[in-house]
Design a protein around this motif. Sequence first.
Motif, short mmCIF file in Angstrom:
data_model
loop_
_atom_site.label_atom_id
_atom_site.label_comp_id
_atom_site.label_asym_id
_atom_site.label_seq_id
_atom_site.Cartn_x
_atom_site.Cartn_y
_atom_site.Cartn_z
N VAL A 140 0.54 -1.42 -0.10
CA VAL A 140 0.17 0.23 -0.28
C VAL A 140 1.15 1.23 0.07
O VAL A 140 2.01 1.48 0.66
N SER A 141 0.68 2.35 -0.48
CA SER A 141 1.21 3.11 -0.16
C SER A 141 -0.22 4.71 0.17
O SER A 141 -1.23 4.46 -0.37
N ARG A 142 0.25 6.17 0.65
CA ARG A 142 -0.92 6.75 1.17
C ARG A 142 -0.40 8.00 0.54
O ARG A 142 0.49 8.22 1.60
N SER A 143 -0.14 8.63 -0.13
CA SER A 143 0.70 9.85 -1.01
C SER A 143 -0.49 10.95 -0.52
O SER A 143 0.00 12.48 -0.54
N THR A 144 -1.62 11.04 -0.70
CA THR A 144 -2.59 11.32 -0.46
C THR A 144 -4.12 11.03 0.38
O THR A 144 -4.36 10.33 0.86
N THR A 145 -4.57 12.22 1.06
CA THR A 145 -5.28 11.70 2.35
C THR A 145 -6.38 11.35 1.58
O THR A 145 -7.17 10.22 2.36
N GLU A 146 -6.90 11.66 0.88
CA GLU A 146 -8.01 11.01 0.11
C GLU A 146 -7.59 9.42 -0.71
O GLU A 146 -8.48 8.63 -0.25
N ASP A 147 -6.66 8.93 -1.21
CA ASP A 147 -6.21 7.85 -1.80
C ASP A 147 -5.33 6.83 -0.85
O ASP A 147 -4.19 7.55 -0.09
N PHE A 148 -5.94 5.80 -1.48
CA PHE A 148 -5.14 4.56 -0.60
C PHE A 148 -5.43 3.32 -1.02
O PHE A 148 -6.48 2.44 -0.93
N PRO A 149 -4.53 3.21 -1.89
CA PRO A 149 -4.20 1.69 -2.72
C PRO A 149 -3.79 0.97 -2.95
O PRO A 149 -2.86 1.13 -1.59
N LEU A 150 -4.45 -0.33 -3.65
CA LEU A 150 -3.55 -1.69 -2.71
C LEU A 150 -3.03 -2.86 -3.79
O LEU A 150 -4.19 -3.20 -4.87
N ARG A 151 -2.09 -2.86 -3.62
CA ARG A 151 -1.36 -3.25 -5.13
C ARG A 151 -0.65 -4.85 -4.46
O ARG A 151 -0.62 -5.55 -3.87
N LEU A 152 -1.40 -5.78 -4.88
CA LEU A 152 -1.64 -7.42 -5.41
C LEU A 152 0.00 -7.16 -5.84
O LEU A 152 -0.39 -7.29 -7.25
N LEU A 153 1.41 -8.01 -5.53
CA LEU A 153 2.29 -8.07 -6.55
C LEU A 153 2.30 -9.04 -7.32
O LEU A 153 2.82 -8.73 -8.86
N SER A 154 1.96 -10.35 -7.18
CA SER A 154 1.77 -11.56 -8.02
C SER A 154 1.21 -12.45 -7.20
O SER A 154 1.52 -12.75 -6.34
N ALA A 155 0.06 -11.96 -7.74
CA ALA A 155 -1.62 -12.68 -8.18
C ALA A 155 -1.21 -14.16 -7.23
O ALA A 155 -0.90 -15.24 -7.83
#
Lengths: 116, 114
Positions: A66-81
């Motif tokens: 995960v990363s949190r570059s802004t207050t609004e967004d919080f994407p979840l990344r699956l690296l190798s499903a």
Amino acid sequence: NAGVTQTPKFQVLKTGQSMTLQCAQDMNHEYMSWYRQDPGMGLRLIHYSVGAGITDQGEVPNGYNVSRSTTEDFPLRLLSAAPSQTSVYFCASSYFRGAGAGNTIYFGEGSWLTVV
Amino acid sequence: DAKTTQPPSMDCAEGRAANLPCNHSTISGNEYVYWYRQIHSQGPQYIIHGLKNNETNEMASLIITEDRKSSTLILPHATLRDTAVYYCIVRVASDAGNNRKLIWGLGTSLAVNP
């Protein structure tokens, strides 16, 4: 009144592929988190964030970033499903410090992910 | 956060009151009782919360015992649309940093029958 918005709602991945689940909230909440929900099990926390630039691991973080570059967004990344990541994913947000007597947790509508 | 115990399933006739119990015998003095529900294929939705006193809002009433070791969520006139899984959780309300410790469990699956 959008609240917590997740995309996509449905996704099929092949083993080894990567993808990002998007989450956005328009309530200016400091706290955001990702859960997964599997049959016969309760919600389990994957990662969470208490503010922009700050993230930490939850109960089941392996295989996710995960990363949190802004207050609004919080994407979840699956690296190798992997097939074990087949699940329903929920993003949630709340104020960090209680608004009055409590701070309600708001959930998105969920993202159904199947890994084949 | 304290753990909660709920019956796995309950039935209720449409138009009747649905009373959903929850045990939280290890609740701490600064922990609130929260109720959420999850309608099939949707995200959990907040219903109500309380600390010591009974609470009521447009959705439901919450009755907390004097020793705070258990509570009951009351849906006064259940409709078919109230069919859902109901979760009882306890948490320190004012600090979302404690959210990571929440134990959601499996809740109570309420079936409202016509």
